[in-house]
Design a protein around this motif. Sequence first.
Motif, PDB file in Angstrom:
ATOM      1  N   LYS A 346       0.918  -1.340  -0.003  1.00 26.12           N
ATOM      2  CA  LYS A 346       0.166  -0.135  -0.262  1.00 26.12           C
ATOM      3  C   LYS A 346       1.116   1.146  -0.003  1.00 26.12           C
ATOM      4  O   LYS A 346       0.681   2.054  -0.767  1.00 26.12           O
ATOM      5  N   ASN A 347       1.838   1.363   0.853  1.00 22.47           N
ATOM      6  CA  ASN A 347       2.815   2.368   0.899  1.00 22.47           C
ATOM      7  C   ASN A 347       3.606   2.721  -0.393  1.00 22.47           C
ATOM      8  O   ASN A 347       3.759   3.901  -0.833  1.00 22.47           O
ATOM      9  N   THR A 348       3.835   1.463  -1.195  1.00 22.43           N
ATOM     10  CA  THR A 348       4.389   1.720  -2.343  1.00 22.43           C
ATOM     11  C   THR A 348       3.570   2.316  -3.322  1.00 22.43           C
ATOM     12  O   THR A 348       3.827   3.049  -4.131  1.00 22.43           O
ATOM     13  N   ALA A 349       2.315   1.841  -3.488  1.00 25.72           N
ATOM     14  CA  ALA A 349       1.249   2.166  -4.463  1.00 25.72           C
ATOM     15  C   ALA A 349       0.993   3.805  -4.023  1.00 25.72           C
ATOM     16  O   ALA A 349       0.779   4.252  -4.994  1.00 25.72           O
ATOM     17  N   MET A 350       1.253   4.086  -2.985  1.00 26.14           N
ATOM     18  CA  MET A 350       0.805   5.627  -2.612  1.00 26.14           C
ATOM     19  C   MET A 350       1.826   6.299  -3.143  1.00 26.14           C
ATOM     20  O   MET A 350       1.702   7.425  -3.752  1.00 26.14           O
ATOM     21  N   ASN A 351       3.173   5.957  -3.216  1.00 22.21           N
ATOM     22  CA  ASN A 351       4.144   6.844  -3.894  1.00 22.21           C
ATOM     23  C   ASN A 351       3.978   6.755  -5.387  1.00 22.21           C
ATOM     24  O   ASN A 351       4.092   7.618  -6.028  1.00 22.21           O
ATOM     25  N   LEU A 352       3.720   5.547  -6.022  1.00 26.36           N
ATOM     26  CA  LEU A 352       3.555   5.394  -7.453  1.00 26.36           C
ATOM     27  C   LEU A 352       2.286   6.164  -7.891  1.00 26.36           C
ATOM     28  O   LEU A 352       2.456   7.031  -8.857  1.00 26.36           O
ATOM     29  N   ALA A 353       1.282   6.271  -6.974  1.00 28.96           N
ATOM     30  CA  ALA A 353       0.238   7.285  -7.607  1.00 28.96           C
ATOM     31  C   ALA A 353       0.518   8.517  -7.573  1.00 28.96           C
ATOM     32  O   ALA A 353       0.302   9.323  -8.417  1.00 28.96           O
ATOM     33  N   ASN A 354       1.202   9.011  -6.561  1.00 32.84           N
ATOM     34  CA  ASN A 354       1.999  10.440  -6.711  1.00 32.84           C
ATOM     35  C   ASN A 354       2.951  10.793  -7.631  1.00 32.84           C
ATOM     36  O   ASN A 354       2.371  11.842  -8.159  1.00 32.84           O
TER      37      ASN A 354
END
Length: 449
Positions: A346-354
Motif C-alpha cells: 500500500k505504501n509503495t502504491a501510494m508513492n506510485l500514485a503520486n
Amino acid sequence: MKKTTLMLLLAGVVITCPAQTTIVRDPEIAAMVKEVNADSLQSYIKSMVAFGTRSTVSSVTDKKRGIGAARNWVLMKFEQFAAASGGRLTAFVDTTTYAADGRRVKEPINLGNTVATLKGTDPSDNRIFIISGHLDSRRTDVMDGTNDAPGANDDGSGSAAVLECARVMSKHHFPATIVFVTVSGEEQGLLGSGYMAKKAKAAGWNIEAVLNNDIIGSNNSNETNIIDNTRVRVFSEGLAFADTGRMVSRIRSMGLENDGKSRQLARYVKEIGERYVDNLQVVMVYRPDRFLRGGDQIPYQQNGYTAVRITEMNENFNHQHQDVRTDKGVVYGDLAEFMDFEYLRKNTAMNLANLGNLAKSPGMPQDVRIEVRGLGNGTSLSWKAPVDGKPKGYFVLIRETTSAVWEKKMFFAGTEANLPYSKDNYFFAVQSVSEEGNESLPVVPVPGR
Ligand SMILES: [Zn+2]
C-alpha cells in the motif's frame, strides 16, 4: 445561492460548490497501482538481505557480500525493467570518492548511488520527480562494515518501493522525467543524497518534488503489539532553508507558516495517495523528521528543492540499527520476518500514485497573484498558463486558516477567479489540471501588483 454557500461554509460545514468538478481516478494510474505487488517487494528485500551487510563502509569489490554487490544488483534489476520497457529506462551506478571526514567515515570510500531515469516524452518539459530510498544498512556500531546488517526494513523497504515503482512505471509514458534512486551513505551522514542533491543543483536540474522513503514496511511499535497497517506518515518542513530575511517577513505577515512548498507537497501526497489507495490514511506530521533522526530529504531541502519523508506509522526500535541477537527473550535486528508486505504494498502504491499524477500533470501555473489593493469581502486571483503541458483548466483550492487540508477545490477554465470568500478568512492556492485529471503541485498566490 451565493449567500447560502457562504453561510454554510462559515458554519464549518463542508459543502459542494456548484463549480466543483468530480474527482475521478485516472484509469492509467489506477491500473499501475493495481500492479504493485507484495510478492515482488518481498523478493527484492530477500535479495537485498542476502548480501549480508550493505554498510557503506563494507566491501565494494566483493561479488557476493557488501554494498558493492548490492548496488550492482539494483542496477541489474533496473536493467531488466529497462529491457522490458523498450529501453526507455536508463540506469547506472553514480560513484564518487568520499574522503575521510573524521565522523562516520574513517578512510576514503567509493560511494555509489544506483540511479534509473525514465526520460519524459515531452522534450521541452524539463521537470524531474524523484523517488528515493537508501540501500545502505547498519549495525549497532555504525562503523562496523564487516558483520551482518540485514536492513530489511531500514531501508530495504524504501529501496524495494523504488524498484517496484520503476518496474511498473517504466512501461508507461509520462511527459515529465521520473528518477528512481537508491542511495548509499545515509547511515554515515546522508552522504549519497548529499552528493546527488548538490550535483543536481550545480547542473540546474528542475526537480519539483522528492519523495524520500525510509522505513515504510513494518506495522507495529516496540511498545505495543497493536497492528496498524492503515496509516503512514509524511514529514514536511515548515520554514525552508532559504526562508530568511524578507521571506520570513512575508510568511509572518500573511500567516503562511504552514504553506511552504514541502508542506504543499505533503498535502498533495495525502490527497493523491488516499485517492488511489484504499484503506490507507496518509498522516501529515508538521516537522522535518523524527527526534534524533534525519533522512535523505534534508540535503534536497538544503539545496532549495521540495522534499518530504515517508515513514511507517509506528516504528519498532528493536528492529532498527540493532545487531541481530536475542536478549532476555526479545529478538533484536532488522529482519524481513518482522515486516508486513501488504502494508509495504500500500505504501509503495501510494508513492506510485503520486509520482504518476505529478509526472502526467501540466506544469504549475505561473505568476499566481491575489489582489490586495482594496478592502473587501471577496477574493480575486489571477495566474498565467504553465510553461509545460496544456492544462484543461485550473483548480482553486480553499481552506480555513486553521485547516490542515484543502477543503474546497473549484474548477476554472480561464486564468482568473473572483470568489465570494474573504481573502482575510481563507488560504488559497492554484493548480493546473490535465484532461485526465492529473493536478500539478499547488502554488500559493503572492500579493498582486
Ligand atoms: Zn533509514
